[in-house]
Write a protein that holds these residues in place. Structure first.
Motif, PDB file in Angstrom:
ATOM      1  N   THR A   1      12.136  19.353  25.729  1.00  0.00           N
ATOM      2  CA  THR A   1      10.862  20.060  25.579  1.00  0.00           C
ATOM      3  C   THR A   1      10.297  19.920  24.180  1.00  0.00           C
ATOM      4  N   ARG A   2      11.129  19.710  23.177  1.00  0.00           N
ATOM      5  CA  ARG A   2      10.630  19.578  21.810  1.00  0.00           C
ATOM      6  C   ARG A   2       9.905  18.252  21.597  1.00  0.00           C
ATOM      7  N   ALA A   3      10.319  17.228  22.324  1.00  0.00           N
ATOM      8  CA  ALA A   3       9.804  15.880  22.072  1.00  0.00           C
ATOM      9  C   ALA A   3       8.659  15.481  22.989  1.00  0.00           C
TER      10      ALA A   3
ATOM     11  N   LEU B   1       9.849   3.024   5.920  1.00  0.00           N
ATOM     12  CA  LEU B   1      10.460   3.889   4.909  1.00  0.00           C
ATOM     13  C   LEU B   1      11.083   3.077   3.788  1.00  0.00           C
ATOM     14  N   ALA B   2      11.716   1.979   4.119  1.00  0.00           N
ATOM     15  CA  ALA B   2      12.348   1.132   3.107  1.00  0.00           C
ATOM     16  C   ALA B   2      11.322   0.558   2.142  1.00  0.00           C
ATOM     17  N   HIS B   3      10.085   0.428   2.591  1.00  0.00           N
ATOM     18  CA  HIS B   3       9.013  -0.086   1.727  1.00  0.00           C
ATOM     19  C   HIS B   3       8.191   1.044   1.090  1.00  0.00           C
ATOM     20  N   GLY B   4       8.691   2.261   1.162  1.00  0.00           N
ATOM     21  CA  GLY B   4       8.062   3.362   0.436  1.00  0.00           C
ATOM     22  C   GLY B   4       7.151   4.255   1.229  1.00  0.00           C
ATOM     23  N   ALA B   5       6.973   3.987   2.522  1.00  0.00           N
ATOM     24  CA  ALA B   5       6.144   4.886   3.330  1.00  0.00           C
ATOM     25  C   ALA B   5       6.815   6.251   3.442  1.00  0.00           C
ATOM     26  N   GLU B   6       5.993   7.269   3.622  1.00  0.00           N
ATOM     27  CA  GLU B   6       6.497   8.645   3.743  1.00  0.00           C
ATOM     28  C   GLU B   6       6.108   9.194   5.100  1.00  0.00           C
ATOM     29  N   ILE B   7       7.065   9.809   5.783  1.00  0.00           N
ATOM     30  CA  ILE B   7       6.803  10.423   7.087  1.00  0.00           C
ATOM     31  C   ILE B   7       6.899  11.938   6.935  1.00  0.00           C
ATOM     32  N   ARG B   8       5.889  12.640   7.399  1.00  0.00           N
ATOM     33  CA  ARG B   8       5.887  14.098   7.340  1.00  0.00           C
ATOM     34  C   ARG B   8       5.796  14.662   8.758  1.00  0.00           C
ATOM     35  N   PRO B   9       6.911  15.108   9.315  1.00  0.00           N
ATOM     36  CA  PRO B   9       6.878  15.688  10.657  1.00  0.00           C
ATOM     37  C   PRO B   9       6.246  17.071  10.647  1.00  0.00           C
ATOM     38  N   LEU B  10       5.900  17.565  11.826  1.00  0.00           N
ATOM     39  CA  LEU B  10       5.336  18.908  12.018  1.00  0.00           C
ATOM     40  C   LEU B  10       4.040  19.100  11.240  1.00  0.00           C
TER      41      LEU B  10
ATOM     42  N   ALA C   1       0.837  -1.203   0.000  1.00  0.00           N
ATOM     43  CA  ALA C   1       0.000   0.000   0.000  1.00  0.00           C
ATOM     44  C   ALA C   1       0.870   1.249   0.000  1.00  0.00           C
ATOM     45  N   LYS C   2       0.316   2.327  -0.557  1.00  0.00           N
ATOM     46  CA  LYS C   2       0.964   3.637  -0.470  1.00  0.00           C
ATOM     47  C   LYS C   2       0.570   4.250   0.866  1.00  0.00           C
ATOM     48  N   VAL C   3       1.562   4.538   1.693  1.00  0.00           N
ATOM     49  CA  VAL C   3       1.315   4.961   3.073  1.00  0.00           C
ATOM     50  C   VAL C   3       1.972   6.308   3.334  1.00  0.00           C
ATOM     51  N   VAL C   4       1.204   7.231   3.922  1.00  0.00           N
ATOM     52  CA  VAL C   4       1.731   8.513   4.383  1.00  0.00           C
ATOM     53  C   VAL C   4       1.458   8.622   5.871  1.00  0.00           C
ATOM     54  N   ILE C   5       2.491   8.987   6.634  1.00  0.00           N
ATOM     55  CA  ILE C   5       2.376   9.189   8.076  1.00  0.00           C
ATOM     56  C   ILE C   5       2.486  10.678   8.372  1.00  0.00           C
ATOM     57  N   LEU C   6       1.490  11.225   9.040  1.00  0.00           N
ATOM     58  CA  LEU C   6       1.535  12.616   9.486  1.00  0.00           C
ATOM     59  C   LEU C   6       1.832  12.638  10.986  1.00  0.00           C
ATOM     60  N   GLU C   7       2.900  13.315  11.359  1.00  0.00           N
ATOM     61  CA  GLU C   7       3.330  13.395  12.754  1.00  0.00           C
ATOM     62  C   GLU C   7       3.384  14.851  13.180  1.00  0.00           C
ATOM     63  N   ARG C   8       2.746  15.169  14.305  1.00  0.00           N
ATOM     64  CA  ARG C   8       2.684  16.540  14.785  1.00  0.00           C
ATOM     65  C   ARG C   8       4.047  17.064  15.233  1.00  0.00           C
ATOM     66  N   GLY C   9       4.880  16.209  15.778  1.00  0.00           N
ATOM     67  CA  GLY C   9       6.149  16.641  16.346  1.00  0.00           C
ATOM     68  C   GLY C   9       7.292  16.652  15.351  1.00  0.00           C
ATOM     69  N   PRO C  10       8.479  17.047  15.801  1.00  0.00           N
ATOM     70  CA  PRO C  10       9.654  17.118  14.930  1.00  0.00           C
ATOM     71  C   PRO C  10      10.265  15.737  14.704  1.00  0.00           C
TER      72      PRO C  10
ATOM     73  N   LEU D   1       1.271  13.607  30.127  1.00  0.00           N
ATOM     74  CA  LEU D   1       2.590  13.813  29.542  1.00  0.00           C
ATOM     75  C   LEU D   1       2.813  12.734  28.496  1.00  0.00           C
ATOM     76  N   GLY D   2       3.036  13.145  27.241  1.00  0.00           N
ATOM     77  CA  GLY D   2       3.210  12.181  26.162  1.00  0.00           C
ATOM     78  C   GLY D   2       4.295  12.593  25.202  1.00  0.00           C
ATOM     79  N   GLY D   3       4.601  11.713  24.266  1.00  0.00           N
ATOM     80  CA  GLY D   3       5.592  11.998  23.247  1.00  0.00           C
ATOM     81  C   GLY D   3       5.046  12.905  22.170  1.00  0.00           C
ATOM     82  N   ASN D   4       5.920  13.715  21.575  1.00  0.00           N
ATOM     83  CA  ASN D   4       5.524  14.637  20.510  1.00  0.00           C
ATOM     84  C   ASN D   4       6.685  14.723  19.513  1.00  0.00           C
ATOM     85  N   CYS D   5       6.891  13.643  18.775  1.00  0.00           N
ATOM     86  CA  CYS D   5       8.000  13.582  17.833  1.00  0.00           C
ATOM     87  C   CYS D   5       7.829  12.347  16.963  1.00  0.00           C
ATOM     88  N   VAL D   6       8.596  12.259  15.894  1.00  0.00           N
ATOM     89  CA  VAL D   6       8.596  11.042  15.084  1.00  0.00           C
ATOM     90  C   VAL D   6       9.110   9.907  15.963  1.00  0.00           C
TER      91      VAL D   6
END
Length: 550
Positions: free
Chosen positions: A57-59, A193-202, A30-39, A71-76
């Protein structure tokens, strides 16, 4: 007006629930895109300090609610980047819990027996060390010695840490510079990523709406890299399948905000939130009594004097994890460090009022090297409820990073309060025996109760009234939308939940694959572990057909 871009599968969040599903779907074609709010922070970005603007503080994302803060994670990589890597499996009795609904909370199809093969799949993909006593920190060893002195047992905690790479720098909560902590940055995500997924941070997802072709349009805002209150534009992506894995404090908010474009949400969306029954106690140790009673001596004239910086839990007391005990009386007690900031503010001085501020607290802070923090995980009553969502994101941000005001309301029931009181008394009995220490719980006066393991705000179950998802993690009434993060876990686990969240995500994949096929996506199920190992895949072979039956 230009058309939105398209993908087969849109994954919101890159923690355990997002990374695991993204990998399997991408590996299946499948073509997969991951949207991540953090850096997207790499190993070299993880800093050994707690300053504003550092990786610390960034993560992280700290959201203060009404009676409960999260309190949770906020990053890839999500929570896997900032967690302490404790990876126990949930006790067998957890899956039979009745909780506040007074009937089995978990779906009939999910038990410890049926989940064990999926636990095995995770253990094959994320190397887990069964720590021995030689791996225990000095603080963990002292906790074990105190438990033994009180007639209790103690156990090393299984952890996703490569001992050969670990240099014991004690900064793992701010991200591991040495790639010793087995976060998702080292396994599922690079494999996706090796299988073509795309990660978009922020990329912060705001809402979802239906499209005319039966798919979904996911709307997002692009967040500034330094000040998360600032956005740099908006966009949308059309997808045939949407997987929500933004965390139990954000996934229900996205769904609430999406009602206008999706239609009514199941009753349980944003309800039945659990903080995993978490609470912290601080013991201030009497160094002389530690030496005299426990016979501990570091060889330099000190009995304890621990270096209180960010080392993960190594030792836990599991005496109360007994399925024959009544519900709400079962819990674990885990030696844990919590970093400066919240730790120094929320810890209470014995006998002071208020305990978190004043002369007594100042004197207590001078003895910080004699602190031992014990982490409780009890059975709570799923009493959290999310109010109407904020205009953007999961909270109204108060600072450029990390801090926000959310819409979660949590009013502990008598069951939860009694369970905390019982666990508090147990900690005092162990650590105050023979004058070893003085123990006080962290205050709830400032930010309410608090959790680092939010759960259950969109939980799986068999009852449509008390569960937002069916047992395959599909959102009721909204085919093609799945939830695979901690939101889906029905309730408190009495242990650290990462391993269970990951196992449930692995279990959800076959059903998501089948739903994607029905929507025209050419995708298969059956990828090995990220490193190519296949024994875990063989272990779930007989379970897959039923999960793919719709």
């Amino acid at each position: 007006m230009s058309s939105p871009e398209r993908t087969d599968v849109l994954v919101v969040g890159s923690g355990f629930g997002g990374s695991i599903t993204a990998y399997h779907l991408a590996a299946g074609g499948a073509k997969v895109v991951i949207l991540e709010r953090g850096p997207w922070l790499k190993s070299d970005d993880f800093e050994h300090d707690f300053k504003l603007g550092s990786s610390y503080t960034r993560a992280f994302d700290f959201v203060v609610g009404d009676g409960m803060s999260v309190l949770g994670g906020n990053c890839v990589g999500g929570g896997s980047v900032v967690y302490f890597a404790a990876m126990p499996r949930a006790p067998r009795f957890v899956f039979e819990r009745r909780g506040s609904i007074n009937r089995r909370m978990w779906p009939a199809a999910v038990s410890r027996d049926t989940l064990d093969p999926w636990y095995d799949r995770v253990a094959e993909s994320i190397p887990i060390t069964h720590q021995g006593w030689e791996d225990a920190t000095y603080a963990g060893g002292l906790w074990a010695a105190a438990c033994r002195h009180a007639g209790r047992t103690a156990n090393p905690v299984p952890a996703a840490v490569d001992r050969e790479k670990c240099v014991n720098c004690n900064w793992m909560m701010a991200g591991c510079r040495f790639d010793a902590k087995q976060s998702l940055l080292l396994n599922y995500l690079p494999a996706a990523l090796a299988h073509g997924a795309e990660i978009r941070p922020l990329h912060e997802v705001q809402r979802i709406e239906r499209t005319d072709d039966g798919g979904y349009r996911v709307h997002y805002s692009v967040v500034d890299d330094e000040d998360y209150r600032i956005t740099a534009g908006d966009g949308a992506i059309d997808a045939k399948i949407v997987i929500l894995a933004a965390g139990a404090g954000a996934t229900p908010v996205i769904l609430q905000r999406s009602e206008a474009g999706l239609g009514p949400m199941p009753h349980a969306v944003g309800r039945y939130f659990s903080g995993n029954g978490e609470r912290l106690n601080t013991a201030v140790l009497n160094e002389d009594r530690v030496r005299e009673v426990l016979g501990l001596d570091r060889g330099d004239g000190l009995a304890y004097a621990a270096n209180q910086i960010g080392k993960g839990p190594t030792v836990a007391n599991w005496d109360r994890l007994d399925g024959s005990l009544p519900e709400y009386t079962r819990y674990s007690l885990e030696q844990l460090y919590f970093p400066p900031g919240l730790g120094t503010i929320l810890a209470q001085a014995p006998g002071a009022n208020p305990g978190w501020f004043g002369v007594g607290k100042k004197e207590m802070l001078k003895r910080w090297q004699s602190w031992l923090i014990i982490f409780q995980m009890i059975e709570d009553d799923n009493e959290g409820v999310f109010g109407p969502p904020p205009a953007r994101g999961n909270a109204d941000r108060l600072s450029q990073q990390m801090l926000g005001i959310g819409r979660l309301s949590y009013k502990p029931t008598a069951n939860t309060l009694r369970a905390w009181e019982m666990a508090d008394a147990d900690v005092k009995d162990i650590l105050e025996r023979d004058g070893l220490a003085t123990v006080t719980p962290w205050t709830n006066d400032l930010v309410g109760a608090y959790t680092v393991h939010p759960l259950a705000s969109c939980r799986i179950g068999d009852d449509p009234h008390t569960s937002a998802l069916d047992d395959r993690h599909e959102l009721r009434g909204h085919p093609g939308i799945f939830v695979t993060d901690g939101s889906a876990v029905p309730g408190a686990l009495t242990v650290n939940p990462a391993m269970t969240i990951a196992a449930l995500a692995e279990r959800a994949v076959p059903g998501i694959v089948q739903a994607a096929r029905e929507r025209g996506v050419e995708v298969t199920y059956g990828a090995p572990a990220p490193d190519g190992s296949a024994s875990g895949r063989r272990g779930v072979t007989t379970l897959v057909p039923e999960l793919m039956r719709r």
